[in-house]
Design a protein around this motif. Structure first.
Motif, PDB file in Angstrom:
ATOM      1  N   GLU A 144      34.056  39.543  41.558  1.00  0.00           N
ATOM      2  CA  GLU A 144      34.353  40.468  40.457  1.00  0.00           C
ATOM      3  C   GLU A 144      33.243  41.501  40.295  1.00  0.00           C
ATOM      4  O   GLU A 144      33.490  42.677  40.037  1.00  0.00           O
ATOM      5  CB  GLU A 144      34.522  39.678  39.157  1.00  0.00           C
ATOM      6  CG  GLU A 144      35.886  39.042  38.991  1.00  0.00           C
ATOM      7  CD  GLU A 144      36.985  40.079  38.810  1.00  0.00           C
ATOM      8  OE1 GLU A 144      36.825  40.991  37.973  1.00  0.00           O
ATOM      9  OE2 GLU A 144      37.996  39.989  39.523  1.00  0.00           O
ATOM     10  N   GLN A 145      31.997  41.059  40.461  1.00  0.00           N
ATOM     11  CA  GLN A 145      30.858  41.971  40.379  1.00  0.00           C
ATOM     12  C   GLN A 145      30.933  43.013  41.488  1.00  0.00           C
ATOM     13  O   GLN A 145      30.653  44.196  41.269  1.00  0.00           O
ATOM     14  CB  GLN A 145      29.557  41.169  40.488  1.00  0.00           C
ATOM     15  CG  GLN A 145      28.301  41.995  40.438  1.00  0.00           C
ATOM     16  CD  GLN A 145      27.038  41.155  40.481  1.00  0.00           C
ATOM     17  OE1 GLN A 145      26.140  41.308  39.666  1.00  0.00           O
ATOM     18  NE2 GLN A 145      26.944  40.252  41.446  1.00  0.00           N
ATOM     19  N   ALA A 146      31.318  42.575  42.678  1.00  0.00           N
ATOM     20  CA  ALA A 146      31.439  43.501  43.810  1.00  0.00           C
ATOM     21  C   ALA A 146      32.546  44.517  43.564  1.00  0.00           C
ATOM     22  O   ALA A 146      32.383  45.709  43.851  1.00  0.00           O
ATOM     23  CB  ALA A 146      31.709  42.712  45.092  1.00  0.00           C
ATOM     24  N   LEU A 147      33.678  44.059  43.032  1.00  0.00           N
ATOM     25  CA  LEU A 147      34.783  44.975  42.753  1.00  0.00           C
ATOM     26  C   LEU A 147      34.392  46.007  41.698  1.00  0.00           C
ATOM     27  O   LEU A 147      34.677  47.193  41.850  1.00  0.00           O
ATOM     28  CB  LEU A 147      36.006  44.185  42.291  1.00  0.00           C
ATOM     29  CG  LEU A 147      37.217  45.013  41.841  1.00  0.00           C
ATOM     30  CD1 LEU A 147      37.685  45.936  42.961  1.00  0.00           C
ATOM     31  CD2 LEU A 147      38.347  44.099  41.376  1.00  0.00           C
ATOM     32  N   ALA A 148      33.722  45.555  40.637  1.00  0.00           N
ATOM     33  CA  ALA A 148      33.296  46.480  39.582  1.00  0.00           C
ATOM     34  C   ALA A 148      32.331  47.528  40.128  1.00  0.00           C
ATOM     35  O   ALA A 148      32.409  48.711  39.773  1.00  0.00           O
ATOM     36  CB  ALA A 148      32.645  45.701  38.438  1.00  0.00           C
ATOM     37  N   GLU A 149      31.422  47.112  41.006  1.00  0.00           N
ATOM     38  CA  GLU A 149      30.464  48.062  41.580  1.00  0.00           C
ATOM     39  C   GLU A 149      31.163  49.020  42.532  1.00  0.00           C
ATOM     40  O   GLU A 149      30.835  50.223  42.572  1.00  0.00           O
ATOM     41  CB  GLU A 149      29.347  47.315  42.302  1.00  0.00           C
ATOM     42  CG  GLU A 149      28.245  48.201  42.861  1.00  0.00           C
ATOM     43  CD  GLU A 149      27.535  49.022  41.804  1.00  0.00           C
ATOM     44  OE1 GLU A 149      27.023  50.108  42.155  1.00  0.00           O
ATOM     45  OE2 GLU A 149      27.484  48.598  40.633  1.00  0.00           O
ATOM     46  N   CYS A 150      32.104  48.515  43.310  1.00  0.00           N
ATOM     47  CA  CYS A 150      32.874  49.367  44.220  1.00  0.00           C
ATOM     48  C   CYS A 150      33.635  50.427  43.429  1.00  0.00           C
ATOM     49  O   CYS A 150      33.642  51.611  43.792  1.00  0.00           O
ATOM     50  CB  CYS A 150      33.836  48.506  45.042  1.00  0.00           C
ATOM     51  SG  CYS A 150      34.796  49.414  46.282  1.00  0.00           S
ATOM     52  N   GLU A 151      34.249  50.023  42.327  1.00  0.00           N
ATOM     53  CA  GLU A 151      34.970  50.982  41.479  1.00  0.00           C
ATOM     54  C   GLU A 151      34.012  52.018  40.892  1.00  0.00           C
ATOM     55  O   GLU A 151      34.369  53.196  40.768  1.00  0.00           O
ATOM     56  CB  GLU A 151      35.694  50.235  40.361  1.00  0.00           C
ATOM     57  CG  GLU A 151      36.884  49.417  40.840  1.00  0.00           C
ATOM     58  CD  GLU A 151      37.512  48.611  39.729  1.00  0.00           C
ATOM     59  OE1 GLU A 151      38.720  48.331  39.815  1.00  0.00           O
ATOM     60  OE2 GLU A 151      36.799  48.244  38.769  1.00  0.00           O
ATOM     61  N   HIS A 152      32.820  51.591  40.534  1.00  0.00           N
ATOM     62  CA  HIS A 152      31.831  52.530  39.989  1.00  0.00           C
ATOM     63  C   HIS A 152      31.425  53.573  41.035  1.00  0.00           C
ATOM     64  O   HIS A 152      31.343  54.769  40.730  1.00  0.00           O
ATOM     65  CB  HIS A 152      30.599  51.770  39.504  1.00  0.00           C
ATOM     66  CG  HIS A 152      29.471  52.671  39.097  1.00  0.00           C
ATOM     67  ND1 HIS A 152      29.427  53.317  37.877  1.00  0.00           N
ATOM     68  CD2 HIS A 152      28.343  53.055  39.764  1.00  0.00           C
ATOM     69  CE1 HIS A 152      28.329  54.043  37.807  1.00  0.00           C
ATOM     70  NE2 HIS A 152      27.652  53.912  38.925  1.00  0.00           N
ATOM     71  N   LEU A 165      24.444  50.699  49.700  1.00  0.00           N
ATOM     72  CA  LEU A 165      25.614  50.614  50.574  1.00  0.00           C
ATOM     73  C   LEU A 165      26.383  51.938  50.597  1.00  0.00           C
ATOM     74  O   LEU A 165      26.973  52.300  51.616  1.00  0.00           O
ATOM     75  CB  LEU A 165      26.540  49.492  50.121  1.00  0.00           C
ATOM     76  CG  LEU A 165      26.182  48.079  50.592  1.00  0.00           C
ATOM     77  CD1 LEU A 165      27.138  47.055  49.998  1.00  0.00           C
ATOM     78  CD2 LEU A 165      26.196  47.980  52.117  1.00  0.00           C
ATOM     79  N   MET A 166      26.347  52.659  49.489  1.00  0.00           N
ATOM     80  CA  MET A 166      27.035  53.949  49.450  1.00  0.00           C
ATOM     81  C   MET A 166      26.383  54.933  50.415  1.00  0.00           C
ATOM     82  O   MET A 166      27.069  55.714  51.085  1.00  0.00           O
ATOM     83  CB  MET A 166      27.009  54.499  48.027  1.00  0.00           C
ATOM     84  CG  MET A 166      28.054  55.564  47.765  1.00  0.00           C
ATOM     85  SD  MET A 166      29.709  54.869  47.920  1.00  0.00           S
ATOM     86  CE  MET A 166      30.693  56.362  47.760  1.00  0.00           C
ATOM     87  N   LYS A 167      25.067  54.909  50.506  1.00  0.00           N
ATOM     88  CA  LYS A 167      24.383  55.754  51.480  1.00  0.00           C
ATOM     89  C   LYS A 167      24.786  55.378  52.896  1.00  0.00           C
ATOM     90  O   LYS A 167      24.965  56.249  53.754  1.00  0.00           O
ATOM     91  CB  LYS A 167      22.869  55.622  51.310  1.00  0.00           C
ATOM     92  CG  LYS A 167      22.342  56.163  49.983  1.00  0.00           C
ATOM     93  CD  LYS A 167      20.854  55.916  49.838  1.00  0.00           C
ATOM     94  CE  LYS A 167      20.344  56.409  48.484  1.00  0.00           C
ATOM     95  NZ  LYS A 167      18.902  56.130  48.304  1.00  0.00           N
ATOM     96  N   GLY A 201      35.210  49.104  55.452  1.00  0.00           N
ATOM     97  CA  GLY A 201      33.877  48.626  55.809  1.00  0.00           C
ATOM     98  C   GLY A 201      32.996  48.466  54.593  1.00  0.00           C
ATOM     99  O   GLY A 201      32.276  47.469  54.451  1.00  0.00           O
ATOM    100  N   PHE A 202      33.028  49.447  53.685  1.00  0.00           N
ATOM    101  CA  PHE A 202      32.235  49.364  52.461  1.00  0.00           C
ATOM    102  C   PHE A 202      32.699  48.188  51.601  1.00  0.00           C
ATOM    103  O   PHE A 202      31.883  47.402  51.098  1.00  0.00           O
ATOM    104  CB  PHE A 202      32.351  50.655  51.663  1.00  0.00           C
ATOM    105  CG  PHE A 202      31.584  50.634  50.371  1.00  0.00           C
ATOM    106  CD1 PHE A 202      30.292  51.137  50.305  1.00  0.00           C
ATOM    107  CD2 PHE A 202      32.146  50.109  49.213  1.00  0.00           C
ATOM    108  CE1 PHE A 202      29.575  51.100  49.114  1.00  0.00           C
ATOM    109  CE2 PHE A 202      31.436  50.064  48.025  1.00  0.00           C
ATOM    110  CZ  PHE A 202      30.154  50.568  47.968  1.00  0.00           C
ATOM    111  N   ALA A 203      34.010  48.080  51.411  1.00  0.00           N
ATOM    112  CA  ALA A 203      34.562  47.036  50.545  1.00  0.00           C
ATOM    113  C   ALA A 203      34.210  45.640  51.060  1.00  0.00           C
ATOM    114  O   ALA A 203      33.848  44.749  50.290  1.00  0.00           O
ATOM    115  CB  ALA A 203      36.079  47.196  50.431  1.00  0.00           C
TER     116      ALA A 203
END
Length: 361
Positions: A75-83, A239-241, A116-118
Protein backbone atom coordinates in the motif's frame (compact mmCIF):
# COMPACT_ATOMS: atom_id res chain seq x y z
CA UNK A 1 1.17 -19.45 25.35
CA UNK A 2 -2.30 -21.03 25.73
CA UNK A 3 -4.70 -21.82 22.93
CA UNK A 4 -6.94 -18.82 23.58
CA UNK A 5 -4.06 -16.31 23.44
CA UNK A 6 -2.51 -17.86 20.33
CA UNK A 7 -5.87 -17.87 18.57
CA UNK A 8 -6.48 -14.21 19.43
CA UNK A 9 -3.05 -13.09 18.17
CA UNK A 10 -3.27 -14.97 14.89
CA UNK A 11 -6.87 -13.92 14.27
CA UNK A 12 -5.90 -10.27 14.84
CA UNK A 13 -2.95 -10.55 12.45
CA UNK A 14 -5.13 -12.17 9.82
CA UNK A 15 -7.84 -9.55 10.24
CA UNK A 16 -5.37 -6.67 9.82
CA UNK A 17 -3.91 -8.38 6.77
CA UNK A 18 -7.37 -8.64 5.24
CA UNK A 19 -7.87 -4.89 5.69
CA UNK A 20 -4.57 -3.94 4.08
CA UNK A 21 -5.06 -6.30 1.16
CA UNK A 22 -8.62 -5.06 0.65
CA UNK A 23 -10.23 -8.35 1.51
CA UNK A 24 -13.22 -9.21 3.65
CA UNK A 25 -13.44 -12.53 5.44
CA UNK A 26 -15.44 -14.07 8.24
CA UNK A 27 -14.13 -16.50 10.84
CA UNK A 28 -15.81 -19.46 12.45
CA UNK A 29 -15.86 -19.26 16.25
CA UNK A 30 -17.01 -22.80 16.89
CA UNK A 31 -13.65 -24.53 16.58
CA UNK A 32 -12.31 -26.87 19.22
CA UNK A 33 -8.64 -27.15 18.29
CA UNK A 34 -6.35 -24.10 18.60
CA UNK A 35 -4.22 -25.11 15.60
CA UNK A 36 -7.34 -25.75 13.53
CA UNK A 37 -8.64 -22.25 14.22
CA UNK A 38 -5.33 -20.68 13.20
CA UNK A 39 -5.01 -22.80 10.07
CA UNK A 40 -8.60 -22.25 8.98
CA UNK A 41 -8.31 -18.50 9.49
CA UNK A 42 -5.16 -18.25 7.39
CA UNK A 43 -6.64 -20.42 4.65
CA UNK A 44 -9.81 -18.33 4.49
CA UNK A 45 -7.74 -15.19 3.92
CA UNK A 46 -4.97 -16.58 1.73
CA UNK A 47 -7.26 -18.47 -0.65
CA UNK A 48 -9.19 -15.28 -1.38
CA UNK A 49 -6.41 -12.74 -1.87
CA UNK A 50 -6.48 -11.96 -5.60
CA UNK A 51 -3.38 -12.52 -7.68
CA UNK A 52 -1.35 -14.75 -5.34
CA UNK A 53 0.53 -17.65 -6.91
CA UNK A 54 0.98 -21.01 -5.18
CA UNK A 55 4.27 -20.14 -3.47
CA UNK A 56 2.86 -16.85 -2.19
CA UNK A 57 -0.19 -18.59 -0.77
CA UNK A 58 2.14 -20.99 1.00
CA UNK A 59 3.99 -18.06 2.59
CA UNK A 60 0.66 -16.50 3.52
CA UNK A 61 -0.58 -19.70 5.16
CA UNK A 62 2.58 -20.24 7.20
CA UNK A 63 3.23 -16.56 8.03
CA UNK A 64 -0.11 -14.72 8.27
CA UNK A 65 1.53 -12.19 10.58
CA UNK A 66 3.98 -11.27 7.81
CA UNK A 67 1.09 -10.62 5.41
CA UNK A 68 0.19 -7.58 7.50
CA UNK A 69 3.61 -6.05 6.81
CA UNK A 70 3.53 -7.15 3.17
CA UNK A 71 0.14 -5.50 2.72
CA UNK A 72 1.33 -2.31 4.42
CA UNK A 73 4.45 -2.23 2.26
CA UNK A 74 2.48 -2.74 -0.94
CA UNK A 75 0.00 0.00 0.00
CA UNK A 76 2.89 2.35 0.79
CA UNK A 77 4.43 1.59 -2.61
CA UNK A 78 1.14 2.24 -4.41
CA UNK A 79 0.63 5.56 -2.60
CA UNK A 80 4.15 6.68 -3.50
CA UNK A 81 3.73 5.57 -7.11
CA UNK A 82 0.52 7.61 -7.34
CA UNK A 83 2.32 10.61 -5.84
CA UNK A 84 5.19 10.46 -8.32
CA UNK A 85 2.89 10.08 -11.36
CA UNK A 86 -0.04 12.25 -10.23
CA UNK A 87 0.49 14.81 -13.02
CA UNK A 88 1.24 12.36 -15.82
CA UNK A 89 -1.00 10.54 -18.29
CA UNK A 90 -0.35 7.24 -16.57
CA UNK A 91 -1.02 8.04 -12.93
CA UNK A 92 -0.43 4.61 -11.39
CA UNK A 93 -4.03 4.44 -10.23
CA UNK A 94 -5.47 1.07 -9.23
CA UNK A 95 -8.30 2.55 -7.17
CA UNK A 96 -10.95 2.44 -9.89
CA UNK A 97 -10.13 -1.11 -10.97
CA UNK A 98 -10.56 -4.36 -9.11
CA UNK A 99 -6.81 -4.77 -8.56
CA UNK A 100 -5.04 -4.94 -5.21
CA UNK A 101 -1.83 -3.11 -4.35
CA UNK A 102 -0.07 -6.50 -4.35
CA UNK A 103 -0.60 -6.63 -8.12
CA UNK A 104 1.09 -3.28 -8.77
CA UNK A 105 3.19 -3.67 -11.91
CA UNK A 106 1.95 -7.15 -12.72
CA UNK A 107 -1.36 -5.63 -13.84
CA UNK A 108 0.47 -3.97 -16.76
CA UNK A 109 0.67 -6.43 -19.63
CA UNK A 110 3.00 -4.25 -21.68
CA UNK A 111 6.62 -4.45 -20.54
CA UNK A 112 6.94 -0.66 -20.44
CA UNK A 113 9.11 1.61 -18.33
CA UNK A 114 6.00 2.31 -16.21
CA UNK A 115 5.76 -1.39 -15.44
CA UNK A 116 9.46 -1.35 -14.53
CA UNK A 117 8.94 1.49 -12.07
CA UNK A 118 5.84 -0.10 -10.53
CA UNK A 119 7.56 -3.45 -10.02
CA UNK A 120 10.64 -1.93 -8.45
CA UNK A 121 8.77 0.31 -6.02
CA UNK A 122 6.46 -2.54 -4.99
CA UNK A 123 9.46 -4.76 -4.24
CA UNK A 124 11.13 -1.96 -2.26
CA UNK A 125 7.88 -1.22 -0.44
CA UNK A 126 7.36 -4.81 0.70
CA UNK A 127 10.97 -5.04 1.88
CA UNK A 128 10.52 -1.73 3.71
CA UNK A 129 7.36 -3.01 5.40
CA UNK A 130 8.98 -6.27 6.54
CA UNK A 131 12.16 -4.56 7.79
CA UNK A 132 10.16 -1.94 9.69
CA UNK A 133 8.05 -4.63 11.36
CA UNK A 134 11.20 -6.47 12.42
CA UNK A 135 12.70 -3.33 13.98
CA UNK A 136 9.52 -2.54 15.88
CA UNK A 137 9.22 -6.09 17.20
CA UNK A 138 5.81 -6.73 15.66
CA UNK A 139 6.97 -9.57 13.41
CA UNK A 140 7.99 -12.96 14.74
CA UNK A 141 11.30 -14.55 13.79
CA UNK A 142 13.28 -11.34 13.26
CA UNK A 143 14.40 -8.22 15.05
CA UNK A 144 17.36 -5.86 14.96
CA UNK A 145 20.34 -6.51 12.69
CA UNK A 146 22.44 -9.15 14.48
CA UNK A 147 25.48 -8.25 12.39
CA UNK A 148 25.75 -4.94 14.25
CA UNK A 149 26.30 -5.95 17.85
CA UNK A 150 25.79 -3.25 20.46
CA UNK A 151 29.09 -2.00 21.87
CA UNK A 152 31.23 -3.15 18.92
CA UNK A 153 33.41 -0.46 17.38
CA UNK A 154 33.22 0.42 13.72
CA UNK A 155 35.98 1.55 11.40
CA UNK A 156 34.66 5.10 11.70
CA UNK A 157 35.58 5.35 15.36
CA UNK A 158 32.09 4.99 16.82
CA UNK A 159 30.31 2.02 18.35
CA UNK A 160 27.17 0.23 17.28
CA UNK A 161 24.14 0.67 19.50
CA UNK A 162 20.37 0.89 19.39
CA UNK A 163 18.35 -1.24 16.99
CA UNK A 164 19.74 -1.35 13.47
CA UNK A 165 17.30 -2.09 10.67
CA UNK A 166 17.84 -5.63 9.38
CA UNK A 167 17.56 -4.76 5.69
CA UNK A 168 19.07 -8.09 4.63
CA UNK A 169 16.22 -9.98 6.27
CA UNK A 170 13.63 -7.64 4.76
CA UNK A 171 15.13 -7.91 1.29
CA UNK A 172 15.35 -11.70 1.45
CA UNK A 173 11.75 -12.06 2.63
CA UNK A 174 10.59 -9.68 -0.09
CA UNK A 175 12.60 -11.59 -2.68
CA UNK A 176 11.00 -14.90 -1.71
CA UNK A 177 7.51 -13.41 -1.85
CA UNK A 178 7.71 -11.10 -4.88
CA UNK A 179 9.98 -13.19 -7.13
CA UNK A 180 7.76 -16.24 -6.57
CA UNK A 181 5.52 -14.84 -9.31
CA UNK A 182 8.17 -15.48 -11.95
CA UNK A 183 8.22 -19.25 -12.43
CA UNK A 184 8.86 -19.22 -16.18
CA UNK A 185 12.01 -17.90 -17.81
CA UNK A 186 10.42 -15.60 -20.38
CA UNK A 187 11.64 -12.16 -21.50
CA UNK A 188 8.95 -10.48 -19.38
CA UNK A 189 9.88 -12.63 -16.40
CA UNK A 190 13.54 -11.59 -16.73
CA UNK A 191 12.48 -7.96 -16.91
CA UNK A 192 10.30 -8.31 -13.81
CA UNK A 193 13.02 -10.05 -11.81
CA UNK A 194 15.57 -7.40 -12.76
CA UNK A 195 13.31 -4.53 -11.67
CA UNK A 196 12.27 -6.34 -8.48
CA UNK A 197 15.93 -6.65 -7.54
CA UNK A 198 16.69 -3.04 -8.52
CA UNK A 199 14.05 -1.81 -6.07
CA UNK A 200 15.43 -3.86 -3.18
CA UNK A 201 18.99 -2.92 -4.06
CA UNK A 202 18.09 0.77 -3.96
CA UNK A 203 16.43 0.41 -0.56
CA UNK A 204 19.62 -1.17 0.82
CA UNK A 205 21.68 1.67 -0.65
CA UNK A 206 19.48 4.35 0.94
CA UNK A 207 19.66 2.90 4.46
CA UNK A 208 20.91 5.68 6.74
CA UNK A 209 23.15 5.78 9.82
CA UNK A 210 21.84 7.71 12.82
CA UNK A 211 23.97 8.47 15.86
CA UNK A 212 23.64 9.65 19.43
CA UNK A 213 26.42 11.38 21.33
CA UNK A 214 27.49 9.59 24.53
CA UNK A 215 30.40 11.79 25.65
CA UNK A 216 30.42 13.97 28.81
CA UNK A 217 28.26 17.13 28.66
CA UNK A 218 26.83 16.06 25.32
CA UNK A 219 30.17 15.93 23.52
CA UNK A 220 30.62 13.48 20.68
CA UNK A 221 33.85 11.94 21.92
CA UNK A 222 31.90 8.68 21.85
CA UNK A 223 28.98 8.02 19.53
CA UNK A 224 26.48 5.18 19.44
CA UNK A 225 25.08 4.59 15.96
CA UNK A 226 22.54 2.38 14.23
CA UNK A 227 21.11 1.97 10.76
CA UNK A 228 17.58 3.04 9.97
CA UNK A 229 15.29 2.84 6.96
CA UNK A 230 14.96 5.95 4.77
CA UNK A 231 11.63 7.71 4.52
CA UNK A 232 9.83 6.11 1.59
CA UNK A 233 9.46 9.40 -0.27
CA UNK A 234 13.22 9.33 -0.86
CA UNK A 235 12.89 5.86 -2.40
CA UNK A 236 10.16 7.13 -4.72
CA UNK A 237 12.12 10.21 -5.78
CA UNK A 238 15.27 8.20 -6.53
CA UNK A 239 13.36 5.57 -8.49
CA UNK A 240 11.69 8.35 -10.48
CA UNK A 241 15.10 9.57 -11.61
CA UNK A 242 15.92 6.04 -12.69
CA UNK A 243 12.57 5.80 -14.48
CA UNK A 244 13.60 8.63 -16.78
CA UNK A 245 16.96 6.91 -17.40
CA UNK A 246 15.47 3.41 -17.79
CA UNK A 247 17.21 1.19 -20.36
CA UNK A 248 15.38 -0.55 -23.16
CA UNK A 249 16.52 -4.16 -23.39
CA UNK A 250 15.99 -7.21 -25.52
CA UNK A 251 16.32 -10.90 -24.70
CA UNK A 252 19.27 -12.72 -26.23
CA UNK A 253 19.57 -16.50 -26.46
CA UNK A 254 23.01 -17.57 -25.29
CA UNK A 255 24.66 -19.93 -27.76
CA UNK A 256 26.39 -22.03 -25.11
CA UNK A 257 23.19 -22.46 -23.11
CA UNK A 258 20.23 -22.95 -25.41
CA UNK A 259 17.74 -22.73 -22.55
CA UNK A 260 19.23 -19.55 -21.12
CA UNK A 261 18.01 -16.03 -21.85
CA UNK A 262 19.77 -12.83 -20.85
CA UNK A 263 18.74 -9.21 -21.17
CA UNK A 264 20.93 -6.87 -23.19
CA UNK A 265 20.51 -3.26 -24.12
CA UNK A 266 19.10 -2.57 -27.55
CA UNK A 267 22.00 -0.17 -28.24
CA UNK A 268 24.96 -2.34 -27.41
CA UNK A 269 28.66 -1.73 -27.40
CA UNK A 270 31.60 -3.69 -26.07
CA UNK A 271 31.74 -1.79 -22.79
CA UNK A 272 28.09 -1.37 -21.91
CA UNK A 273 26.13 -4.33 -23.27
CA UNK A 274 24.38 -5.51 -20.13
CA UNK A 275 22.04 -3.29 -18.11
CA UNK A 276 23.40 -2.38 -14.68
CA UNK A 277 21.88 -4.05 -11.65
CA UNK A 278 20.64 -0.68 -10.41
CA UNK A 279 19.05 0.26 -13.75
CA UNK A 280 15.34 0.03 -14.41
CA UNK A 281 14.75 -1.85 -17.66
CA UNK A 282 11.85 -2.24 -20.08
CA UNK A 283 11.08 -4.31 -23.16
CA UNK A 284 8.36 -2.32 -24.92
CA UNK A 285 7.75 1.33 -25.74
CA UNK A 286 5.04 2.92 -23.62
CA UNK A 287 1.54 3.39 -25.03
CA UNK A 288 0.28 6.97 -25.00
CA UNK A 289 -2.20 6.31 -22.14
CA UNK A 290 -4.61 8.84 -23.67
CA UNK A 291 -7.60 6.49 -23.95
CA UNK A 292 -9.09 3.89 -21.67
CA UNK A 293 -7.49 0.54 -22.45
CA UNK A 294 -7.35 -1.98 -19.59
CA UNK A 295 -5.27 -4.33 -21.71
CA UNK A 296 -2.28 -1.99 -21.42
CA UNK A 297 -3.22 -0.67 -17.98
CA UNK A 298 -4.43 2.69 -19.27
CA UNK A 299 -7.34 4.45 -17.55
CA UNK A 300 -7.19 7.27 -20.09
CA UNK A 301 -7.13 10.97 -19.25
CA UNK A 302 -10.81 11.79 -19.74
CA UNK A 303 -12.03 14.13 -16.99
CA UNK A 304 -8.53 14.43 -15.46
CA UNK A 305 -7.82 17.85 -13.97
CA UNK A 306 -5.13 19.76 -15.85
CA UNK A 307 -3.17 22.99 -15.51
CA UNK A 308 -3.95 25.41 -18.34
CA UNK A 309 -0.88 27.56 -17.72
CA UNK A 310 1.63 24.69 -17.58
CA UNK A 311 3.77 23.50 -20.47
CA UNK A 312 4.74 20.36 -18.54
CA UNK A 313 3.19 16.92 -18.26
CA UNK A 314 0.26 18.30 -16.24
CA UNK A 315 -0.54 20.97 -18.87
CA UNK A 316 -3.94 20.73 -20.54
CA UNK A 317 -2.45 20.37 -24.02
CA UNK A 318 -0.30 17.36 -23.13
CA UNK A 319 -2.44 15.71 -20.49
CA UNK A 320 -5.61 15.95 -22.59
CA UNK A 321 -3.81 14.58 -25.66
CA UNK A 322 -5.05 17.45 -27.84
CA UNK A 323 -8.75 16.71 -27.18
CA UNK A 324 -9.32 20.00 -25.41
CA UNK A 325 -10.70 20.66 -21.96
CA UNK A 326 -13.77 21.90 -20.14
CA UNK A 327 -13.68 24.94 -17.85
CA UNK A 328 -15.66 24.98 -14.60
CA UNK A 329 -16.04 28.12 -12.51
CA UNK A 330 -16.49 27.91 -8.76
CA UNK A 331 -17.05 30.58 -6.15
CA UNK A 332 -15.68 29.94 -2.67
CA UNK A 333 -17.19 31.94 0.19
CA UNK A 334 -15.78 32.20 3.72
CA UNK A 335 -15.74 34.45 6.80
CA UNK A 336 -12.75 36.80 6.89
CA UNK A 337 -11.32 39.87 8.70
CA UNK A 338 -12.96 38.76 11.92
CA UNK A 339 -12.73 41.13 14.90
CA UNK A 340 -13.50 40.58 18.55
CA UNK A 341 -15.50 43.34 20.28
CA UNK A 342 -15.52 43.82 24.03
CA UNK A 343 -17.73 42.42 25.30
CA UNK A 344 -18.58 39.95 23.80
CA UNK A 345 -19.19 39.35 20.14
CA UNK A 346 -17.28 38.82 16.89
CA UNK A 347 -17.96 40.49 13.58
CA UNK A 348 -16.67 39.17 10.24
CA UNK A 349 -16.75 40.16 6.64
CA UNK A 350 -17.73 37.77 3.88
CA UNK A 351 -14.99 37.08 1.38
CA UNK A 352 -15.37 35.41 -2.00
CA UNK A 353 -12.94 33.97 -4.44
CA UNK A 354 -13.67 32.77 -7.94
CA UNK A 355 -11.63 29.87 -9.21
CA UNK A 356 -11.52 27.95 -12.46
CA UNK A 357 -10.91 24.22 -12.78
CA UNK A 358 -10.00 22.58 -16.07
CA UNK A 359 -10.83 18.97 -16.92
CA UNK A 360 -9.84 17.02 -20.01
CA UNK A 361 -12.55 16.25 -22.54
Amino acid sequence: MNCKMATAQHSRAILIASIYILLSASFSRNIVSCSTVVTLGANVICNNIPGLVTKQRSICNTRPDAMVSIGQGAEQALAECEHQFKNMRWNCSLRSSNVSSLQLGTNLRVGSREAGFALSIRSAGISHGITQACSSGTLQGCGCDKEKQEGEWSEGGWQWGGCSADIEYGNEFARLFVDAEESKRTPRSLMNLHNNRAGRKLLRKLVEIECKCLGPSGSCAVKSCWTKLPIFRRVGETLMKRYYRAKKVQPVQLLKHRQSLKLYRTRRNSEDAKPGRADLVFLDDSPNYCDYNPTVGSLGTHNRQCNRSSAGADGCQRLCCGRGYNTHEYTRTWQCDCKFHWCCHVTCKECQEKTEVYNCK
